[in-house]
Enzyme design. Structure first.
Site, PDB file in Angstrom:
ATOM      1  N   ALA A  12      -2.251  45.059  83.086  1.00  0.00           N
ATOM      2  CA  ALA A  12      -2.213  45.389  81.659  1.00  0.00           C
ATOM      3  C   ALA A  12      -3.274  44.510  80.989  1.00  0.00           C
ATOM      4  O   ALA A  12      -4.137  43.936  81.662  1.00  0.00           O
ATOM      5  CB  ALA A  12      -0.820  45.163  81.107  1.00  0.00           C
ATOM      6  N   ALA A  77       7.314  39.669  80.967  1.00  0.00           N
ATOM      7  CA  ALA A  77       8.234  38.555  81.223  1.00  0.00           C
ATOM      8  C   ALA A  77       9.664  39.066  81.399  1.00  0.00           C
ATOM      9  O   ALA A  77      10.019  40.125  80.878  1.00  0.00           O
ATOM     10  CB  ALA A  77       8.167  37.566  80.065  1.00  0.00           C
ATOM     11  N   SER A 129      -2.772  30.976  76.699  1.00  0.00           N
ATOM     12  CA  SER A 129      -2.944  31.351  75.294  1.00  0.00           C
ATOM     13  C   SER A 129      -4.382  31.715  74.997  1.00  0.00           C
ATOM     14  O   SER A 129      -5.312  31.141  75.552  1.00  0.00           O
ATOM     15  CB  SER A 129      -2.516  30.220  74.360  1.00  0.00           C
ATOM     16  OG  SER A 129      -2.740  30.633  73.017  1.00  0.00           O
ATOM     17  N   HIS A 188       3.923  25.685  71.766  1.00  0.00           N
ATOM     18  CA  HIS A 188       2.625  26.100  71.213  1.00  0.00           C
ATOM     19  C   HIS A 188       2.818  27.339  70.334  1.00  0.00           C
ATOM     20  O   HIS A 188       2.326  27.415  69.206  1.00  0.00           O
ATOM     21  CB  HIS A 188       1.637  26.398  72.359  1.00  0.00           C
ATOM     22  CG  HIS A 188       0.438  27.204  71.953  1.00  0.00           C
ATOM     23  ND1 HIS A 188       0.506  28.559  71.678  1.00  0.00           N
ATOM     24  CD2 HIS A 188      -0.857  26.859  71.764  1.00  0.00           C
ATOM     25  CE1 HIS A 188      -0.691  29.000  71.335  1.00  0.00           C
ATOM     26  NE2 HIS A 188      -1.538  27.990  71.378  1.00  0.00           N
ATOM     27  N   ASN A 189       3.577  28.302  70.846  1.00  0.00           N
ATOM     28  CA  ASN A 189       3.797  29.524  70.074  1.00  0.00           C
ATOM     29  C   ASN A 189       4.634  29.266  68.827  1.00  0.00           C
ATOM     30  O   ASN A 189       4.395  29.864  67.773  1.00  0.00           O
ATOM     31  CB  ASN A 189       4.477  30.591  70.942  1.00  0.00           C
ATOM     32  CG  ASN A 189       3.503  31.243  71.909  1.00  0.00           C
ATOM     33  OD1 ASN A 189       2.484  30.661  72.251  1.00  0.00           O
ATOM     34  ND2 ASN A 189       3.814  32.444  72.354  1.00  0.00           N
ATOM     35  N   GLU A 192       2.363  27.945  66.398  1.00  0.00           N
ATOM     36  CA  GLU A 192       1.541  29.074  65.938  1.00  0.00           C
ATOM     37  C   GLU A 192       2.279  29.864  64.838  1.00  0.00           C
ATOM     38  O   GLU A 192       1.692  30.224  63.811  1.00  0.00           O
ATOM     39  CB  GLU A 192       1.254  29.954  67.159  1.00  0.00           C
ATOM     40  CG  GLU A 192       0.471  31.203  66.927  1.00  0.00           C
ATOM     41  CD  GLU A 192       0.369  32.018  68.239  1.00  0.00           C
ATOM     42  OE1 GLU A 192       0.008  31.443  69.294  1.00  0.00           O
ATOM     43  OE2 GLU A 192       0.674  33.226  68.199  1.00  0.00           O
ATOM     44  N   TYR A 193       3.563  30.087  65.034  1.00  0.00           N
ATOM     45  CA  TYR A 193       4.367  30.756  63.993  1.00  0.00           C
ATOM     46  C   TYR A 193       4.279  29.949  62.684  1.00  0.00           C
ATOM     47  O   TYR A 193       4.127  30.510  61.612  1.00  0.00           O
ATOM     48  CB  TYR A 193       5.845  30.803  64.406  1.00  0.00           C
ATOM     49  CG  TYR A 193       6.297  31.981  65.231  1.00  0.00           C
ATOM     50  CD1 TYR A 193       5.722  32.277  66.458  1.00  0.00           C
ATOM     51  CD2 TYR A 193       7.348  32.793  64.797  1.00  0.00           C
ATOM     52  CE1 TYR A 193       6.185  33.325  67.229  1.00  0.00           C
ATOM     53  CE2 TYR A 193       7.812  33.852  65.567  1.00  0.00           C
ATOM     54  CZ  TYR A 193       7.228  34.108  66.785  1.00  0.00           C
ATOM     55  OH  TYR A 193       7.694  35.151  67.540  1.00  0.00           O
ATOM     56  N   ARG A 291       9.670  35.908  59.211  1.00  0.00           N
ATOM     57  CA  ARG A 291       9.369  37.182  59.880  1.00  0.00           C
ATOM     58  C   ARG A 291      10.600  38.075  59.873  1.00  0.00           C
ATOM     59  O   ARG A 291      10.508  39.288  59.675  1.00  0.00           O
ATOM     60  CB  ARG A 291       8.916  36.941  61.325  1.00  0.00           C
ATOM     61  CG  ARG A 291       7.556  36.300  61.410  1.00  0.00           C
ATOM     62  CD  ARG A 291       6.994  36.446  62.810  1.00  0.00           C
ATOM     63  NE  ARG A 291       5.837  35.580  62.998  1.00  0.00           N
ATOM     64  CZ  ARG A 291       5.044  35.640  64.053  1.00  0.00           C
ATOM     65  NH1 ARG A 291       5.269  36.506  65.011  1.00  0.00           N
ATOM     66  NH2 ARG A 291       4.008  34.825  64.164  1.00  0.00           N
TER      67      ARG A 291
HETATM   68  P1  NBP Z   1       2.886  43.578  79.495  1.00  0.00           P
HETATM   69  O1  NBP Z   1       3.760  42.469  79.077  1.00  0.00           O
HETATM   70  O2  NBP Z   1       2.770  44.756  78.601  1.00  0.00           O
HETATM   71  O3  NBP Z   1       3.370  44.069  80.959  1.00  0.00           O
HETATM   72  C1  NBP Z   1       2.817  45.214  81.565  1.00  0.00           C
HETATM   73  C2  NBP Z   1       2.607  44.968  83.041  1.00  0.00           C
HETATM   74  O4  NBP Z   1       3.857  44.661  83.690  1.00  0.00           O
HETATM   75  C3  NBP Z   1       2.067  46.214  83.745  1.00  0.00           C
HETATM   76  O5  NBP Z   1       1.141  45.818  84.720  1.00  0.00           O
HETATM   77  C4  NBP Z   1       3.330  46.790  84.373  1.00  0.00           C
HETATM   78  O6  NBP Z   1       3.067  47.612  85.489  1.00  0.00           O
HETATM   79  C5  NBP Z   1       4.000  45.526  84.819  1.00  0.00           C
HETATM   80  N1  NBP Z   1       5.402  45.701  85.194  1.00  0.00           N
HETATM   81  C6  NBP Z   1       6.488  45.993  84.442  1.00  0.00           C
HETATM   82 BR1  NBP Z   1       6.456  46.363  82.669  1.00  0.00          BR
HETATM   83  N2  NBP Z   1       7.624  46.048  85.145  1.00  0.00           N
HETATM   84  C7  NBP Z   1       7.256  45.780  86.411  1.00  0.00           C
HETATM   85  C8  NBP Z   1       7.973  45.682  87.618  1.00  0.00           C
HETATM   86  N3  NBP Z   1       9.292  45.842  87.662  1.00  0.00           N
HETATM   87  N4  NBP Z   1       7.285  45.428  88.750  1.00  0.00           N
HETATM   88  C9  NBP Z   1       5.956  45.260  88.723  1.00  0.00           C
HETATM   89  N5  NBP Z   1       5.207  45.313  87.600  1.00  0.00           N
HETATM   90  C10 NBP Z   1       5.856  45.580  86.451  1.00  0.00           C
HETATM   91  O7  NBP Z   1       1.399  43.041  79.829  1.00  0.00           O
HETATM   92  P2  NBP Z   1       0.455  42.010  79.020  1.00  0.00           P
HETATM   93  O8  NBP Z   1       0.423  42.310  77.568  1.00  0.00           O
HETATM   94  O9  NBP Z   1      -0.810  41.972  79.789  1.00  0.00           O
HETATM   95  O10 NBP Z   1       1.203  40.620  79.171  1.00  0.00           O
HETATM   96  C11 NBP Z   1       1.497  40.041  80.430  1.00  0.00           C
HETATM   97  C12 NBP Z   1       2.238  38.738  80.188  1.00  0.00           C
HETATM   98  O11 NBP Z   1       1.388  37.840  79.477  1.00  0.00           O
HETATM   99  C13 NBP Z   1       3.502  38.872  79.341  1.00  0.00           C
HETATM  100  O12 NBP Z   1       4.451  37.956  79.777  1.00  0.00           O
HETATM  101  C14 NBP Z   1       3.033  38.510  77.967  1.00  0.00           C
HETATM  102  O13 NBP Z   1       4.078  38.047  77.135  1.00  0.00           O
HETATM  103  C15 NBP Z   1       2.021  37.408  78.277  1.00  0.00           C
HETATM  104  N6  NBP Z   1       0.991  37.187  77.269  1.00  0.00           N
HETATM  105  C16 NBP Z   1       0.447  38.215  76.598  1.00  0.00           C
HETATM  106  C17 NBP Z   1      -0.547  37.969  75.653  1.00  0.00           C
HETATM  107  C18 NBP Z   1      -1.171  39.103  74.913  1.00  0.00           C
HETATM  108  O14 NBP Z   1      -1.978  38.821  74.002  1.00  0.00           O
HETATM  109  N7  NBP Z   1      -0.897  40.353  75.259  1.00  0.00           N
HETATM  110  C19 NBP Z   1      -0.980  36.667  75.430  1.00  0.00           C
HETATM  111  C20 NBP Z   1      -0.441  35.633  76.165  1.00  0.00           C
HETATM  112  C21 NBP Z   1       0.554  35.904  77.089  1.00  0.00           C
HETATM  113  P3  NBP Z   1       2.949  49.207  85.293  1.00  0.00           P
HETATM  114  O15 NBP Z   1       1.533  49.472  84.916  1.00  0.00           O
HETATM  115  O16 NBP Z   1       3.288  49.751  86.646  1.00  0.00           O
HETATM  116  O17 NBP Z   1       3.926  49.621  84.234  1.00  0.00           O
END
Ligand code: NBP
Length: 486
Positions: A12, A77, A129, A188-189, A192-193, A291
């Site tokens: 993702a 997560a 982050s 940290h988050n 950030e809030y 929020r």
């Molecule tokens: P998401 O949190 O939206 O997760 C999507 C990913 O998880 C996809 O690759 C999906 O695979 C996989 N997945 C799921 Br849902 N269930 C699964 C399972 N049972 N087995 C294997 N894979 C599974 O992705 P993201 O936004 O890239 O965030 C990833 C992590 O990083 C999260 O914990 C998020 O909180 C954290 N984070 C995000 C940001 C941000 O700005 N987005 C910043 C910092 C940290 P699929 O394609 O097969 O559905």
């Protein structure tokens, strides 16, 4: 084919960008995603021509990784992380390591670290982050867990991390054992809030009390971003936001955005942990609540029709008020960081994380959402005194807050008389006023507790640790005889 140095599971937003970041530093990578179509799309587009090998099963994925295997898991997560670990575990060998780079709850990371370390695997719970941009070009990384695994990963992590300003090194350091990395990322988050809510309150006052338009707001934030105290990523993007014009309507986009804020849980977790550890973080709590109340949009619209308040107004010079709001923002920000760092210090003691708070401030100097020039002062404060009980006592901060508190108080009076809610500004000032007073009214609270529940109390005229109980229901006669009025 040469074996791959680093593997990424989960393609993702974050996984894709971190994978490309690692590859761009010269490490051959392997990728896997549960849904193969996503992997195919990634290979055909962003990974095209790069040193990336795709796997379409976990068996194939582990086969193409060099030993000890280094596997970054970037999936949602919670349960998905456990699911991936359980599938991977039987395929791995001693010394291999899993890095969870998602926003996992530190308790989960603690449990997973213990479980994997017991089987001879390494587990690194790593806060990341910086959002999408940071993941690709250089995030701030907060890895905790198996220290030996971190040492193996260090040459890669130091290359993909952001660089702290002033040549202060890569924004990564070993945070501590177990869930320490995710704990620090959670706080940290939370900070950030707090930062975001404080900026929102400054905006509300300048817009709705002082009457500034979007161009003026852009100029104010752009100017604040040039100051040593407020220069930061969040102030910078705020200045940008005010000048963004929506193409469809030709209006400032910020005006068209619904005032109902979302959240994914890390702010709430920070508050829950602070309550469990007994560390006051009222500014961060106020930010989480702000929020929540914003999300009651329909109810607020109905209430606005029947619950009136004063009309916002100010006296005097606009420029002078802008400067006072800037001072209030800075003082409140100091209180918010003081709370967050105090929470880290307590968690470090409680969970044996052995956190280095100066290093924590250093790795937030680049890459992450709260990156700011002001973090250098925090770093210095903890270098000078690693056991500093509260940031407000550090020479770097003490005098500044004393010098600016009059302006801060005036801004709160303005907000109150104008009917503009400033929960994070107010909570910060209350925190300051409660922390700096040697006598609070909790003598009365203790008397009440003893009165109705025989909870006992300590006395100011007796040594600490001696507890007293009183039968509070004196007759009027007894009260007169002892001359007691307290
Ligand atoms: P998401 O949190 O939206 O997760 C999507 C990913 O998880 C996809 O690759 C999906 O695979 C996989 N997945 C799921 Br849902 N269930 C699964 C399972 N049972 N087995 C294997 N894979 C599974 O992705 P993201 O936004 O890239 O965030 C990833 C992590 O990083 C999260 O914990 C998020 O909180 C954290 N984070 C995000 C940001 C941000 O700005 N987005 C910043 C910092 C940290 P699929 O394609 O097969 O559905």
């Amino acid at each position: 084919m040469t074996k791959r140095t680093f593997g990424v599971i989960g393609l993702a937003v974050m996984g894709e960008n971190l994978a490309l970041n690692v590859e761009s530093r010269g490490f051959p990578i392997a990728v896997y995603n549960r849904t193969g179509a996503k992997t195919e799309a990634f290979m055909a587009e962003r990974a095209e021509g790069k040193d990336v090998k795709a796997a379409y099963s976990l068996e194939e994925f582990v086969q193409i990784l060099e030993r000890p295997r280094k596997i970054l898991v970037m999936v949602k997560a919670g349960k998905p992380v456990d699911a991936v670990i359980q599938q991977l575990k039987p395929l791995l060998a001693e010394g291999d390591m899993i890095i969870d780079g998602g926003n996992s709850l530190y308790d989960d990371t603690e449990r997973r670290t213990q479980e994997l370390e017991a089987t001879g695997l390494g587990y690194v719970g790593m806060g990341v982050s910086g959002g999408e941009e940071g993941a690709l070009h250089g995030p701030s990384l907060m890895p905790g867990g198996t220290e030996a695994a971190y040492k193996e990963l260090e040459p890669i992590l130091t290359k993909i991390a952001a660089q702290a300003f002033d040549g202060d090194g890569p924004c990564v350091t070993f945070i501590g054992p177990g869930g320490a990395g995710h704990y620090v990322k959670m706080v940290h988050n939370g900070i950030e809030y707090g930062d975001m809510q404080l900026i929102a309150e400054a905006y509300d006052l300048m817009k709705n009390c002082l009457g500034l338009n979007n161009q003026q707001l852009h100029e104010v934030f752009a100017e604040w971003n040039t100051t040593e105290e407020l220069n930061s990523f969040l102030i910078e993007i705020t200045a940008d936001i005010f000048k963004y014009i929506d193409k469809e309507t030709n209006q400032p986009l910020v005006e068209l955005i619904l005032d109902s804020a979302g959240q994914k849980g890390t702010g709430r977790w920070t508050v829950v942990s602070s309550l469990e550890l007994g560390v006051p973080i009222p500014t961060i709590y106020a930010a989480v609540n702000a929020r929540v109340i914003s999300s009651y949009k329909d109810e607020r619209e109905a209430a606005a029709k029947v619950l009136s308040g004063p009309t916002p107004k100010y006296d005097g010079d606009v420029k002078a008020w802008i400067n006072k709001i800037r001072d209030a923002l800075y003082c409140s920000k100091m209180c918010s960081y003081a709370q967050g760092m105090a929470l880290l210090a307590k968690a470090s003691d409680e969970f044996n994380y052995n956190l280095n708070l100066a290093e924590t401030a250093r790795i937030w100097k680049g890459g992450c959402i709260i990156r700011a020039q002001f973090l250098e002062k925090i770093k210095k404060a903890y270098i000078d005194n690693p056991k500093l009980p509260n940031l407000l006592l550090a020479p770097e901060f003490k005098q500044t807050i004393l010098d600016r508190q009059d302006a801060w108080r005036e801004v709160l009076t303005l907000a109150n008389s104008s009917g503009i809610a400033v929960p994070a500004f107010s909570s910060s000032l209350d925190y300051f006023d409660a922390y700096r007073r040697d006598r609070l009214p909790q003598n009365l609270t203790q008397a009440q507790r003893d009165y109705f529940g025989a909870h006992t109390y300590e006395r100011t005229d007796k040594p600490r640790g001696e507890f007293f109980h009183t039968e509070w229901t004196q007759t009027d006669k007894e009260s007169l005889e002892t001359g007691s009025t307290d």
